[in-house]
Write a protein that holds these residues in place. Structure first.
Motif, PDB file in Angstrom:
ATOM      1  N   LEU A  53       0.836  -1.198   0.000  1.00 54.74           N
ATOM      2  CA  LEU A  53       0.000   0.000   0.000  1.00 54.74           C
ATOM      3  C   LEU A  53       0.877   1.257   0.000  1.00 54.74           C
ATOM      4  CD1 LEU A  53      -2.636  -1.126   2.664  1.00 54.74           C
ATOM      5  CD2 LEU A  53      -2.928  -1.070   0.197  1.00 54.74           C
ATOM      6  N   LEU A  80      -1.271 -10.798  -2.916  1.00 57.79           N
ATOM      7  CA  LEU A  80      -2.194 -10.291  -1.892  1.00 57.79           C
ATOM      8  C   LEU A  80      -3.211 -11.345  -1.452  1.00 57.79           C
ATOM      9  CD1 LEU A  80      -2.885  -6.608  -3.011  1.00 57.79           C
ATOM     10  CD2 LEU A  80      -2.021  -7.341  -0.788  1.00 57.79           C
ATOM     11  N   PHE A  87      -7.909  -4.465  10.407  1.00 58.98           N
ATOM     12  CA  PHE A  87      -7.515  -3.060  10.544  1.00 58.98           C
ATOM     13  C   PHE A  87      -7.858  -2.528  11.931  1.00 58.98           C
ATOM     14  CE2 PHE A  87      -7.520  -3.644   6.039  1.00 58.98           C
ATOM     15  CZ  PHE A  87      -6.548  -2.788   5.564  1.00 58.98           C
ATOM     16  N   ALA A  91     -12.431  -1.074   9.601  1.00 58.19           N
ATOM     17  CA  ALA A  91     -12.539  -0.769   8.162  1.00 58.19           C
ATOM     18  C   ALA A  91     -13.593  -1.624   7.471  1.00 58.19           C
ATOM     19  CB  ALA A  91     -11.177  -0.924   7.465  1.00 58.19           C
ATOM     20  N   PHE A  93     -17.025  -2.183   5.404  1.00 58.23           N
ATOM     21  CA  PHE A  93     -17.695  -1.376   4.375  1.00 58.23           C
ATOM     22  C   PHE A  93     -19.116  -1.081   4.844  1.00 58.23           C
ATOM     23  CE2 PHE A  93     -14.832  -4.313   1.944  1.00 58.23           C
ATOM     24  CZ  PHE A  93     -13.802  -3.392   1.823  1.00 58.23           C
ATOM     25  N   GLY A 105     -14.092 -10.621   0.054  1.00 52.25           N
ATOM     26  CA  GLY A 105     -12.903 -11.119  -0.647  1.00 52.25           C
ATOM     27  C   GLY A 105     -13.197 -12.358  -1.474  1.00 52.25           C
ATOM     28  N   GLY A 109     -12.972 -10.746  -4.896  1.00 51.22           N
ATOM     29  CA  GLY A 109     -11.581 -11.112  -5.174  1.00 51.22           C
ATOM     30  C   GLY A 109     -11.446 -12.462  -5.845  1.00 51.22           C
TER      31      GLY A 109
ATOM     32  N   GLU B 126      -9.725   3.729   6.237  1.00 55.80           N
ATOM     33  CA  GLU B 126      -8.924   2.615   5.709  1.00 55.80           C
ATOM     34  C   GLU B 126      -9.737   1.594   4.914  1.00 55.80           C
ATOM     35  OE1 GLU B 126      -6.935   1.465   9.470  1.00 55.80           O
ATOM     36  OE2 GLU B 126      -5.085   1.985   8.438  1.00 55.80           O
ATOM     37  N   GLN B 127     -10.966   1.955   4.527  1.00 61.22           N
ATOM     38  CA  GLN B 127     -11.760   0.995   3.749  1.00 61.22           C
ATOM     39  C   GLN B 127     -11.151   0.763   2.361  1.00 61.22           C
ATOM     40  OE1 GLN B 127     -16.119   1.569   3.878  1.00 61.22           O
ATOM     41  NE2 GLN B 127     -15.798   2.833   5.659  1.00 61.22           N
ATOM     42  N   ASP B 129      -7.894   0.814   1.705  1.00 58.65           N
ATOM     43  CA  ASP B 129      -6.792  -0.132   1.943  1.00 58.65           C
ATOM     44  C   ASP B 129      -7.348  -1.544   2.115  1.00 58.65           C
ATOM     45  OD1 ASP B 129      -4.966   1.893   1.820  1.00 58.65           O
ATOM     46  OD2 ASP B 129      -4.766   2.130   3.986  1.00 58.65           O
ATOM     47  N   ALA B 130      -8.505  -1.629   2.803  1.00 54.96           N
ATOM     48  CA  ALA B 130      -9.120  -2.950   3.013  1.00 54.96           C
ATOM     49  C   ALA B 130      -9.501  -3.586   1.677  1.00 54.96           C
ATOM     50  CB  ALA B 130     -10.343  -2.827   3.920  1.00 54.96           C
ATOM     51  N   LEU B 131      -9.996  -2.759   0.747  1.00 51.95           N
ATOM     52  CA  LEU B 131     -10.337  -3.289  -0.591  1.00 51.95           C
ATOM     53  C   LEU B 131      -9.112  -3.943  -1.218  1.00 51.95           C
ATOM     54  CD1 LEU B 131     -12.435  -0.487  -2.339  1.00 51.95           C
ATOM     55  CD2 LEU B 131     -13.203  -2.769  -1.773  1.00 51.95           C
ATOM     56  N   THR B 132      -7.976  -3.250  -1.139  1.00 52.37           N
ATOM     57  CA  THR B 132      -6.749  -3.778  -1.740  1.00 52.37           C
ATOM     58  C   THR B 132      -6.357  -5.099  -1.100  1.00 52.37           C
ATOM     59  OG1 THR B 132      -6.061  -1.505  -2.083  1.00 52.37           O
ATOM     60  CG2 THR B 132      -4.368  -3.173  -2.340  1.00 52.37           C
ATOM     61  N   THR B 133      -6.449  -5.167   0.239  1.00 49.13           N
ATOM     62  CA  THR B 133      -6.060  -6.414   0.900  1.00 49.13           C
ATOM     63  C   THR B 133      -7.048  -7.546   0.600  1.00 49.13           C
ATOM     64  OG1 THR B 133      -7.247  -5.925   2.951  1.00 49.13           O
ATOM     65  CG2 THR B 133      -4.980  -5.171   2.821  1.00 49.13           C
ATOM     66  N   LEU B 134      -8.232  -7.202   0.106  1.00 47.37           N
ATOM     67  CA  LEU B 134      -9.209  -8.232  -0.255  1.00 47.37           C
ATOM     68  C   LEU B 134      -9.178  -8.504  -1.766  1.00 47.37           C
ATOM     69  CD1 LEU B 134     -12.029  -6.969   2.091  1.00 47.37           C
ATOM     70  CD2 LEU B 134     -10.844  -9.146   2.322  1.00 47.37           C
ATOM     71  N   SER B 135      -8.004  -8.271  -2.361  1.00 43.33           N
ATOM     72  CA  SER B 135      -7.760  -8.566  -3.789  1.00 43.33           C
ATOM     73  C   SER B 135      -8.732  -7.839  -4.710  1.00 43.33           C
ATOM     74  CB  SER B 135      -7.842 -10.075  -4.063  1.00 43.33           C
ATOM     75  OG  SER B 135      -6.988 -10.763  -3.230  1.00 43.33           O
ATOM     76  N   THR B 136      -9.133  -6.635  -4.343  1.00 44.31           N
ATOM     77  CA  THR B 136     -10.053  -5.855  -5.179  1.00 44.31           C
ATOM     78  C   THR B 136      -9.399  -4.526  -5.501  1.00 44.31           C
ATOM     79  OG1 THR B 136     -11.900  -6.900  -4.059  1.00 44.31           O
ATOM     80  CG2 THR B 136     -12.405  -4.906  -5.293  1.00 44.31           C
ATOM     81  N   ASN B 137      -9.281  -4.245  -6.788  1.00 46.73           N
ATOM     82  CA  ASN B 137      -8.649  -3.002  -7.205  1.00 46.73           C
ATOM     83  C   ASN B 137      -9.604  -1.825  -6.941  1.00 46.73           C
ATOM     84  OD1 ASN B 137      -7.787  -0.780  -8.817  1.00 46.73           O
ATOM     85  ND2 ASN B 137      -6.487  -2.183  -9.960  1.00 46.73           N
TER      86      ASN B 137
END
Lengths: 256, 259
Positions: A53, A80, A87, A91, A93, A105, A109, B126-127, B129-137
């Motif tokens: 990040l 990833l 967090f 964090a 949604f 995810g 994901g 940080e939501q 950042d959370a998206l990124t860690t959940l493999s979502t661009n």
């Protein structure tokens, strides 16, 4: 044995402020390392560098022996998938229900079918002590402790190989903090995952750590097994774990 | 001592850096539009938010603009006995200019601010950042659906606004100014060309892109908690409004040159 995560001489600055100053750290596979340190010492930046990040100016970050700083976007996305993260502020949604958060995810994901993802989400919620009725609520309807549990369920939903915990017990009462610590322990053990946590909370560190490292002014100043923390021989560590105002660590507080 | 040249230089450099950041953000956003995964459901949801829920405010704006336009043109044109011009000036004014511009500005106020506030809150909590860690661009998940929705929805919204605006002019002309309904409608239809409507809708598509881009850009780059989100919201509305007015001139010039 090859460490799961290794940081070699990692440095990061924001403007003139040096946040990480040549950090060297290794996390063995299947073990739990807790990084302790005061506010602004660089703990969160270190985690974000490992996740990609934030990009450090210098150094290497090795995940399973591969330098993550050299990954292209597809490789980064693949890497990833090994990670889960809890967090500090959960964090979650707020536009989604609790179960959709936990299954996020899996659905977005990993392109899993919603029905199957919901089944797994409810299973993970049960694992952190929350019933299926909670799954239909929105995150705003939950208490801080419940939000942490949902965030933990989300972090473990895809059964990651590595889990990061950013201040997992901050803002919780001591009993709820201990409940979260127990859940972290049981979830990490059940998955056989490698865990990297950052915290100020020594009770939490003692409970969930196999190893402890202390970061101060962007450097790792002590690293060892959790059993040795009381006999570290390091005056900075001693001051921190006993929470003393007097000692080598000087807080930047203006005196009246 | 303060050096005025240094201040001017710093402001200019900051301005150039901001343009560079917006350009990079735009490039990344557009690049992700064409690459999977595609979030159709989210795009549909954004289309509802931008289009359907903006209809009351844009419709009212168009209605009263059309009504006022009819009165003003009647007052002006009656000075040289050209009252018949009311119908076609109203329809041209609404479709070519006032419909897209006023509609775009109203949507900018309503939608760009909401986008910046939502994405900005996600940033500071940080939501993202959370998206990124959940493999979502985050670009694909947050920015692309809003951009597609903006570009598709604004022209539809403005087309409806055009009709409402012309109807406003018609109502005032018939009931207050005493025009004959049939003649008024005939004048409206006879003088309206396809290009008049198309140029207005093309403007609306550009404005939709600008609104979504500014809302997302300022939200994405917000920092510093509630105050930062508030600043991002204000910046999104101000910058999208200014860019709409600037883009309006250039799009008009493109269509003007084509004649």
């Amino acid at each position: 044995m090859q460490p799961k995560i290794a940081l070699k001489n990692v440095s990061k600055r924001f403007g003139r402020k040096v946040v990480l100053d040549g950090v060297n750290l290794e996390v063995p596979a299947g073990k739990s390392l807790v990084v302790i340190g005061g506010s602004g010492s660089g703990k969160s930046v270190m985690l974000k560098c490992i996740l990609g990040l934030i990009r450090p100016e210098q150094g290497q970050i090795l995940i399973d022996g591969q330098d993550s700083l050299k990954f292209n976007s597809a490789e980064r996305e693949k890497s990833l998938r090994k990670f889960g993260m809890l967090f500090q502020g959960s964090a979650l949604f707020d536009s989604l229900t609790v179960w959709e958060n936990v299954a996020f995810g899996l659905i977005q994901g990993r392109r899993m079918d919603r029905k199957e993802a919901k089944r797994i989400a409810l299973e993970k919620l049960a694992q952190v002590g929350l019933g299926p009725e909670v799954g239909e609520l929105s995150p705003a309807e939950l208490s801080g402790g419940m939000q942490k549990r949902v965030a933990l369920a989300r972090a473990i939903a895809a059964e990651p190989e590595i889990i990061f915990f950013d201040e997992p017990t901050t803002g919780l009462d001591p009993i709820m903090a201990d409940v979260i610590n127990d859940l972290i322990l049981s979830c990490v053990r059940k998955l056989g995952a490698t865990a990297l946590s950052i915290t100020h909370d020594m009770a939490s560190a003692r409970k969930i750590a196999d190893y402890v490292a202390m970061i101060y002014k962007g450097k790792i100043i002590w690293h060892g097994p959790v059993e040795q923390i009381d006999n570290s021989g390091n005056e900075y560590v001693d001051q921190f774990i006993h929470g003393r105002a007097e000692g080598p660590i000087k807080m930047e507080v203006l005196k009246p | 001592m303060i050096n005025p040249l240094a201040i001017i230089g710093r402001v200019f450099l900051n301005f150039c850096a901001a343009i560079g950041r917006v350009a990079i953000f735009t490039f990344h956003s557009v690049r992700h539009v064409f690459a999977p995964p595609f979030y159709f459901r989210l795009t549909g949801k954004q289309m509802m938010t931008i289009g359907y829920f903006s209809l009351p405010v844009v419709g009212l704006t168009a209605l009263f603009t059309g009504m006022v336009l009819a009165l003003q043109i009647y007052l002006g044109s009656s000075r040289f006995n050209a009252e018949n011009a009311v119908a076609w000036i109203v329809v041209l004014g609404i479709t070519r200019e006032l419909g897209p511009v006023l509609g775009g500005l109203m949507v900018a106020g309503r939608v760009a601010s909401a986008m910046a506030a939502e994405i900005g809150t996600m940033r500071v909590t940080e939501q993202i950042d959370a998206l990124t860690t959940l493999s979502t661009n985050p670009f694909k998940y947050l920015v692309v659906p809003r951009m597609i929705a903006g570009v598709i929805t604004l022209p539809i919204l403005i087309l409806v606004a055009d009709i409402i605006g012309v109807m406003g002019g018609y109502l005032v002309s018939i009931h207050k100014l005493g025009f004959n309904a049939g003649t008024y409608l005939k004048n409206t239809v006879d003088f309206l060309e396809t290009l008049d409507v198309v140029s207005g809708l093309a403007k609306a598509a550009v404005f939709g892109f600008i609104i979504a881009l500014m809302g997302c850009y300022h939200g994405f780059n917000s920092k510093g908690g509630a105050q930062g989100v508030g600043r991002a919201t204000t910046d999104a509305v101000v910058s999208s409004s200014i860019l709409i007015l600037v883009a309006n001139y250039f799009v008009t010039e493109i269509f003007f040159a084509g004649r």
